[in-house]
Scaffold this motif. Structure first.
Motif, short mmCIF file in Angstrom:
data_model
loop_
_atom_site.label_atom_id
_atom_site.label_comp_id
_atom_site.label_asym_id
_atom_site.label_seq_id
_atom_site.Cartn_x
_atom_site.Cartn_y
_atom_site.Cartn_z
N GLY A 61 0.86 -1.19 0.00
CA GLY A 61 0.00 0.00 0.00
C GLY A 61 0.89 1.23 0.00
O GLY A 61 0.74 2.13 0.82
N ASP A 84 0.62 -1.43 -4.73
CA ASP A 84 -0.58 -0.65 -4.45
C ASP A 84 -1.64 -1.01 -5.47
O ASP A 84 -1.33 -1.47 -6.57
N SER A 130 2.37 1.04 5.76
CA SER A 130 2.05 2.28 6.47
C SER A 130 0.66 2.77 6.06
O SER A 130 0.43 3.09 4.88
#
Ligand SMILES: C[S@@+](CC[C@H](N)C(=O)[O-])C[C@H]1O[C@@H](n2cnc3c(N)ncnc32)[C@H](O)[C@@H]1O
Length: 335
Positions: A61, A84, A130
């Motif tokens: 991500g 992502d 994160s």
């Protein structure tokens, strides 16, 4: 730089890719967050209990690359696979990589991490996630996949947020006090429905996935607009998002107050305020696979050097305190 697009990507209700325009707005917020939080991200990287400098890193991500670039700078021998679901975010990440001359150290993969089968991520020695895990519909499955991918000494670092960042003091604006708090409360039910894992304690999830939590950290952050010039633009972007999401939910008085703050030609614009402070709490968990014989041997060797080891149990608390003066919490009481 290698690019794989798309891989096992499917539209999903949880990520921002459901609405392309939303991706563009999120990208702007992510870049501003990266500017404001750069020192904290560097401090977390310094704090991470890695056995040695990682060379194969996966950023799950990755967004526009806040973590990717910080990790590449911290570990000059590392390559990063940035994963992502957003083609737009990954394109921005690749643009920056080219500008910074880092494209030979980055591979991008467009992947829906909620898909059952992920592409081969190799044997990373660090997986960094994160503010991404809470977007997933099934983060427990994702954590198990990460556990299977990690090498014996590999580390997973999960960073999460306490909630939406706050910028205004409680009596801003002078008309209806508590504006930002009311906006957050109004949006909470739909955010919780879309992202039910937001605000979770990730320690039990990591344990259930077969990982051991090696260290955790809570960073209470308060950055004044006089300290960082990106706070104003960050507040403007964040409140623009609140205004859009709250259009049908907020009372007319609050919408009018938001409009005034968001009017950058007005003397009451949020950009003219000198009393903005970014307040947020970020939680970090570092986890690895339970000890194997090989890891035990490494640990024995490490014990010999314990006095010099910045990640020995004795040194860990001091390290946590050292992270930009932030205080360490028992996460049970804070998550
Ligand atoms: C809040 S952003 C964090 C980005 C970056 N890690 C950072 O710290 O700036 C969350 C990211 O997760 C991505 N994401 C959300 N759901 C996803 C999914 N199912 N699969 C892959 N990525 C996803 C979003 O596209 C977005 O880039």
């Amino acid at each position: 730089m290698r690019t794989t697009t798309p891989h096992q990507h499917s539209p999903h209700a949880h990520g921002p890719t459901a609405h392309p325009h939303a991706d563009a707005i999120q990208a702007q917020v992510l870049d501003l967050d990266a500017k404001v939080m750069a020192d904290h991200v560097d401090a977390v990287i310094e704090w991470m209990p890695v056995h040695s400098a990682p060379t194969r890193i996966v950023d799950l991500g990755a967004g526009t690359g806040a973590g990717t670039f910080a990790l590449l700078h911290a570990f000059p021998d590392a390559v990063v696979t940035a994963v992502d679901s957003s083609a737009e975010h990954l394109e921005l990440l690749r643009d920056r990589a080219r500008r910074d001359g880092l494209d030979d150290r980055i591979r991008t993969l467009q992947v829906d991490l909620d898909a059952a089968d992920w592409p081969d991520l190799g044997r990373p020695d660090l997986v960094w996630a994160s503010a991404s895990m809470h977007h997933l519909a099934d983060p427990d499955r994702a954590l198990r996949t990460v556990r299977d991918a990690l090498g014996d000494k590999g580390l997973l670092v999960v960073l999460e947020l306490s909630g939406l960042p706050r910028f205004l003091s409680p009596d801003t604006p002078e008309g209806p006090p508590g504006l930002e708090k009311r906006c957050h409360a109004a949006l909470e039910p739909s955010a919780s429905a879309r992202m039910p894992h937001r605000g979770s304690d990730w320690a039990p999830k990591l344990t259930a996935a077969g990982l051991e939590v090696a260290a955790h950290l809570a960073l209470d952050i308060a950055i004044d607009s006089t300290e960082n010039e990106a706070i104003g633009p960050y507040a403007l972007a964040a409140l623009t998002g609140l205004r859009r999401a709250g259009a049908e939910l907020l009372p007319a008085e609050d919408l009018a107050a938001l409009d005034e703050l968001l009017d950058t030609t007005s003397p009451h614009s949020i950009l003219s305020r000198s009393d903005l402070t970014l307040r947020t709490t970020r939680f970090v968990w570092a986890a690895r696979r339970p000890d194997t014989d090989e890891a035990d041997e490494a640990d024995e060797a490490d014990e010999a050097d314990e006095a010099d080891d910045p990640f020995s149990p004795a040194a860990e608390a001091a390290n946590c305190e050292r992270v930009l003066g932030s205080r360490r919490h028992g996460l049970d009481s804070t998550v």
